[in-house]
Design a protein around this motif. Structure first.
Motif, PDB file in Angstrom:
ATOM      1  N   SER A   1       4.357  27.242  59.763  1.00  0.00           N
ATOM      2  CA  SER A   1       4.245  26.208  59.035  1.00  0.00           C
ATOM      3  C   SER A   1       2.633  25.916  59.168  1.00  0.00           C
TER       4      SER A   1
ATOM      5  N   LYS B   1       1.539  24.375  55.960  1.00  0.00           N
ATOM      6  CA  LYS B   1       1.778  23.556  55.417  1.00  0.00           C
ATOM      7  C   LYS B   1       0.443  22.944  54.714  1.00  0.00           C
TER       8      LYS B   1
ATOM      9  N   ASP C   1      16.325  21.086  58.072  1.00  0.00           N
ATOM     10  CA  ASP C   1      15.653  21.212  57.460  1.00  0.00           C
ATOM     11  C   ASP C   1      15.758  20.959  56.019  1.00  0.00           C
TER      12      ASP C   1
ATOM     13  N   ASN D   1      10.116  18.289  57.446  1.00  0.00           N
ATOM     14  CA  ASN D   1      10.101  19.380  55.882  1.00  0.00           C
ATOM     15  C   ASN D   1      10.049  19.090  54.381  1.00  0.00           C
TER      16      ASN D   1
ATOM     17  N   VAL E   1       7.976  19.631  52.007  1.00  0.00           N
ATOM     18  CA  VAL E   1       7.076  20.703  50.979  1.00  0.00           C
ATOM     19  C   VAL E   1       7.433  20.507  49.405  1.00  0.00           C
TER      20      VAL E   1
ATOM     21  N   TRP F   1       4.701  33.000  47.999  1.00  0.00           N
ATOM     22  CA  TRP F   1       5.186  32.663  48.169  1.00  0.00           C
ATOM     23  C   TRP F   1       6.808  33.089  48.505  1.00  0.00           C
TER      24      TRP F   1
ATOM     25  N   GLN G   1      10.841  32.003  49.318  1.00  0.00           N
ATOM     26  CA  GLN G   1      12.227  31.232  49.957  1.00  0.00           C
ATOM     27  C   GLN G   1      12.562  31.772  50.621  1.00  0.00           C
TER      28      GLN G   1
ATOM     29  N   ASP H   1      15.010  30.294  53.903  1.00  0.00           N
ATOM     30  CA  ASP H   1      15.882  29.315  54.417  1.00  0.00           C
ATOM     31  C   ASP H   1      15.344  27.358  54.193  1.00  0.00           C
ATOM     32  N   ASN H   2      15.300  27.191  53.186  1.00  0.00           N
ATOM     33  CA  ASN H   2      15.057  25.811  52.591  1.00  0.00           C
ATOM     34  C   ASN H   2      13.602  25.421  52.792  1.00  0.00           C
ATOM     35  N   ASN H   3      12.614  26.284  53.019  1.00  0.00           N
ATOM     36  CA  ASN H   3      11.469  26.423  53.118  1.00  0.00           C
ATOM     37  C   ASN H   3      10.564  27.443  52.270  1.00  0.00           C
ATOM     38  N   SER H   4       9.512  27.024  51.237  1.00  0.00           N
ATOM     39  CA  SER H   4       9.083  27.578  50.675  1.00  0.00           C
ATOM     40  C   SER H   4       7.532  28.537  51.820  1.00  0.00           C
ATOM     41  N   VAL H   5       7.744  29.709  52.264  1.00  0.00           N
ATOM     42  CA  VAL H   5       6.845  30.637  53.691  1.00  0.00           C
ATOM     43  C   VAL H   5       5.401  31.146  52.769  1.00  0.00           C
TER      44      VAL H   5
END
Length: 356
Positions: free
Chosen positions: A99, A102, A162, A183, A186, A218, A220, A222-226
């Motif tokens: 995070s 973010k 999330d 979350n 995003v 970037w 993907q 677990d439902n997040n763009s990391v």
């Protein structure tokens, strides 16, 4: 980290460098330094030249190693004062921002606004269409880009985890009336992509990453763009934000948006800007909590510090009064895996010991 993600990361090339420049409260005549956009050269300044205490260095390093750290950097006025790697990590190894990333989304949203592509005060559905939540249209249309930047969307933050598909974006309160770490921020990446006509990674790379010499990518998860990068790339972003969105003489992010992003953004959680955490406020809220806690988020940390904080203790600390940026990457310091933990306070006690 899954084997798939790990194998992807090993295909990526990242830049590296070494260590040694400035004082806890540098002289006004001490000019800011920016490393070149390419290559491994980065100016350094020694602990001795800063007048810092060499005896405080090893206790800090021991603590970082004990607490599962992987990368650690201190910049003062852009120059590297400390750069250390632990537990099998190296200067060229990518690691996730969690995070803490973010703040990358916040910054690029500001860049898109200054280019006239979007307005943060406009509703999200102006850019990605209606039906992006399961809310009644009248409630969905209350949610602006600024509500996503400030974590005040009003969407349910606990029950649905999330996930950010419409079925999991359900109503909790009207936008702007409740602060909750969610979350759903995003969706700003979708807003920027739609407004710019480019996919998110391409716009990010062109407008931010490549302009300050960062590397990374970037993924993907677990439902997040990391975001994944080297520790030095994280330090470059911290240096940009120390200099209010400027890289040398180039404005990457305008100062008006920068000031909004790094100051209290709403009246519910005083310790939160535009996806940045703010130290030194009279009260704050933590993720997954509606409790208002009194005092500063990190009592031992400088009051003017603004912070990018991620799961498992990924950290960017920016301290304007000391012209300092501090980076920590690694595994969770303790069994608590939230963005904030007691680790921050003890770490700052040991950093303070360098120059107090």
């Amino acid at each position: 980290m899954s084997k798939i993600i790990y194998s992807l990361l090993t295909l990526l090339l990242f830049s590296s460098c070494s260590s040694d420049s400035t004082t806890p409260t540098p002289s006004p005549t001490d000019t800011a330094y920016f490393p070149p956009l390419t290559g491994d050269v980065w100016e350094t300044k020694s602990i001795a030249n800063l007048g810092w205490k060499q005896t405080a260095v090893q206790p800090l390093l021991d603590y970082l190693a004990l607490k599962n750290s992987k990368g650690f950097i201190i910049l003062v006025n852009g120059r590297i004062v400390m750069e250390n790697y632990f537990n099998g990590h190296s200067a060229t190894t990518p690691w996730y921002w969690a995070s803490a990333g973010k703040t990358l989304t916040s910054t690029v949203t500001g860049i898109a606004q200054q280019e006239g592509l979007l307005n943060i005060n406009n509703k999200v559905s102006d850019y990605i269409g209606t039906g992006w939540t399961s809310l009644p249209l009248a409630k969905e249309n209350l949610i602006t880009n600024k509500h996503l930047l400030t974590m005040t969307s009003g969407l349910e933050d606990i029950t649905n985890g999330d996930a950010v598909d419409p079925a999991h974006l359900t109503y909790k309160a009207d936008a702007g009336t409740r602060w909750a770490y969610h979350n759903v921020y995003v969706k700003l990446q979708d807003v920027v992509a739609s407004a710019s006509g480019q996919n998110w990674p391409n716009y990010f790379n062109t407008k931010l990453r490549d302009k300050i010499g960062m590397t990374g990518t970037w993924l993907q998860v677990d439902n997040n763009s990391v975001y994944y990068s080297t520790t030095r790339s994280m330090a470059r972003f911290g240096l940009l934000m120390l200099n209010k969105g400027k890289w040398e003489n180039t404005t990457i992010l305008n100062e008006t948006y920068f000031n909004e992003a790094t100051n209290t953004s709403q009246n519910i959680n005083l310790g939160y800007g535009y996806l940045w955490w703010l130290n030194g406020k009279s009260s704050y809220h933590l993720p997954q909590s509606q409790l208002q806690l009194s005092g500063s988020i990190i009592p031992s940390g400088p009051n003017d510090m603004y912070m990018a904080l991620g799961k498992n203790d990924q950290k960017i600390y920016v301290i304007p009064s000391k012209k300092m940026v501090v980076i920590r990457m690694g595994d969770a310091a303790d069994s608590v895996n939230l963005a904030l933990s007691d680790f921050d306070d003890v770490l700052w006690q040991k950093i303070n010991a360098l120059y107090q």
